[in-house]
Write an enzyme that holds these catalytic residues in place. Sequence first.
Site, short mmCIF file in Angstrom:
data_model
loop_
_atom_site.label_atom_id
_atom_site.label_comp_id
_atom_site.label_asym_id
_atom_site.label_seq_id
_atom_site.Cartn_x
_atom_site.Cartn_y
_atom_site.Cartn_z
N GLY A 235 0.78 -1.24 0.00
CA GLY A 235 0.00 0.00 0.00
C GLY A 235 0.81 1.28 0.00
O GLY A 235 0.23 2.37 0.05
N PRO A 278 4.88 -5.03 -0.70
CA PRO A 278 4.68 -3.93 -1.64
C PRO A 278 4.53 -4.42 -3.08
O PRO A 278 5.11 -5.43 -3.46
CB PRO A 278 5.99 -3.13 -1.52
CG PRO A 278 7.00 -4.14 -1.07
CD PRO A 278 6.26 -5.12 -0.21
N GLY A 279 3.74 -3.71 -3.83
CA GLY A 279 3.63 -3.97 -5.27
C GLY A 279 4.00 -2.70 -6.00
O GLY A 279 5.07 -2.56 -6.58
N ARG A 317 -6.71 2.37 -15.64
CA ARG A 317 -6.76 3.01 -14.31
C ARG A 317 -7.44 4.39 -14.31
O ARG A 317 -8.17 4.69 -13.38
CB ARG A 317 -5.36 3.09 -13.70
CG ARG A 317 -4.70 1.71 -13.52
CD ARG A 317 -3.45 1.73 -12.66
NE ARG A 317 -3.74 2.09 -11.29
CZ ARG A 317 -3.55 3.30 -10.78
NH1 ARG A 317 -3.04 4.27 -11.52
NH2 ARG A 317 -3.86 3.55 -9.54
N CYS A 348 -13.70 2.94 -27.91
CA CYS A 348 -15.01 3.53 -28.13
C CYS A 348 -15.72 3.71 -26.80
O CYS A 348 -16.71 3.03 -26.51
CB CYS A 348 -15.81 2.65 -29.07
SG CYS A 348 -14.94 2.39 -30.60
N TYR A 377 0.16 -2.23 -12.15
CA TYR A 377 -1.27 -2.36 -12.44
C TYR A 377 -1.64 -1.83 -13.82
O TYR A 377 -2.79 -1.48 -14.06
CB TYR A 377 -2.13 -1.67 -11.36
CG TYR A 377 -1.86 -2.20 -9.98
CD1 TYR A 377 -2.26 -3.48 -9.62
CD2 TYR A 377 -1.18 -1.44 -9.02
CE1 TYR A 377 -2.00 -3.98 -8.36
CE2 TYR A 377 -0.91 -1.93 -7.76
CZ TYR A 377 -1.31 -3.21 -7.43
OH TYR A 377 -1.05 -3.71 -6.19
#
Length: 430
Positions: A235, A278-279, A317, A348, A377
């Site tokens: 996070g 962590p990512g 995102r 579209c 992500y």
Amino acid sequence: MGNFIFHGCDTVELARKYGTPLYVVSEDEITSRIRAIKSCFDEKYERCRTHFASKAFLTRDMLRVLIDEGLGLDVVSGGELYLARGVSFPASRIAFHGNSKTAREISDGMEYGVGKFVCDSVDEINLIDETARKSNLRANILIRVNPGVEGNTHKHILTSGGGTKFGLSPEAVVNAMPVLMKMKNVSPLGFHFHVGSQLMDESAHLAAADVLLSLIRDLRSKMGFETRILDMGGGFGVSYTDADRPIPVECFIEAMVKRVEEFCAGSGIKRPDLIIEPGRYITGPSGITLYTVCGVKEVPGVAVYVGIDGGYPDNPRPALYGAVYDAVAANKYGEPPDCKVTIAGKCCESGDIVIRDIALPAVERGDVIAVLCTGAYNHAMANNYNKTPIPAIVAVKNGRPRLSVRRQTYADLYACDPLLDTKAPSAPAE
Ligand code: LLP
């Protein structure tokens, strides 16, 4: 003035050589971010492990870096586990997460011998127990706790508090524990929390740690349960634009470790082993996406739209979370801004806007745009909407680029529904 250089590589040349859209990730940056966070944690706490949340970015090359750097790995699906198995990622270093694991995923994880399952419900723990019994195994588990703390982030990436599906409340854990402790094929080693993603400071982590530490203390005094592991999730926020000012990751870690040490000293509980996962911190700022401008169109009084050859399929995102990015005109780097433009994706969907109102030099068809901080992500959430092939990934190391993951072809799009006519038009050039 000139071309935008990313970790020693000319991005305009990369765009020419590999085509666009193109993900570019710096392995040097990934490695240095891994070392920064891991060494800080290792220095501050005697028994700790840093895992990478593979949902943020998963490729074979990434897994090899993680193996070399001695990290653990979080997977949340059979698909993620499959790749980890494919590179023989050390099973004991894998934690299998996910709030809704299927029976197949549990048996796959067990067969590979994952270090632990991070469990989200008593039903799941029962299924793990039954599955382990059939093979005469004992599975290590952590129980995910919802500490009820709400971090300050977009509601879709908040994973703790009243409105989320994740974890068990501390009360539910207290109630379930006597049964779990008697299970023959499951060893509860401890607890896990993950409050949310892209958090700017340590307050939510500390509030959650307080809830978990009190739970650990109560379980010990009420039923003699000794917690061996506390997993404090990921996070840790990154800076997508100048408006994002996360505290340095060292400050997150220092604050969490201090809280655990103080609580343990004050309450007499044994210090648990600690995990973080962590990512985004590791891969987010390590990647960019290159696009080619397909056309520029002014709608008077509304916007100057810069249409690019990617968008929602390679980066959903902005549409999903209102995520805001920064970008540069890669072949006009350093040129003064001309006006504010809106970078529009090619799908579209009116919502397929990559960046609204960004000041760029005058851009025209054929220019290359680099959107920054797309290493987490983005490839992981890429999709084939409008039958758009997922871009290639180029990995950069020591200033040298190499193809890490090839671009999808049109034929890949239909691999499950193949054309019988073998004279079908061929795929776009790689
Ligand atoms: N551990 C658990 C249990 C998680 O659920 C997550 C992320 C992480 C670790 C890693 O969190 P990080 O350090 O990357 O913030 N798709 C969203 C992000 C969803 C994250 C969900 N969980 C986005 O694009 O922002």
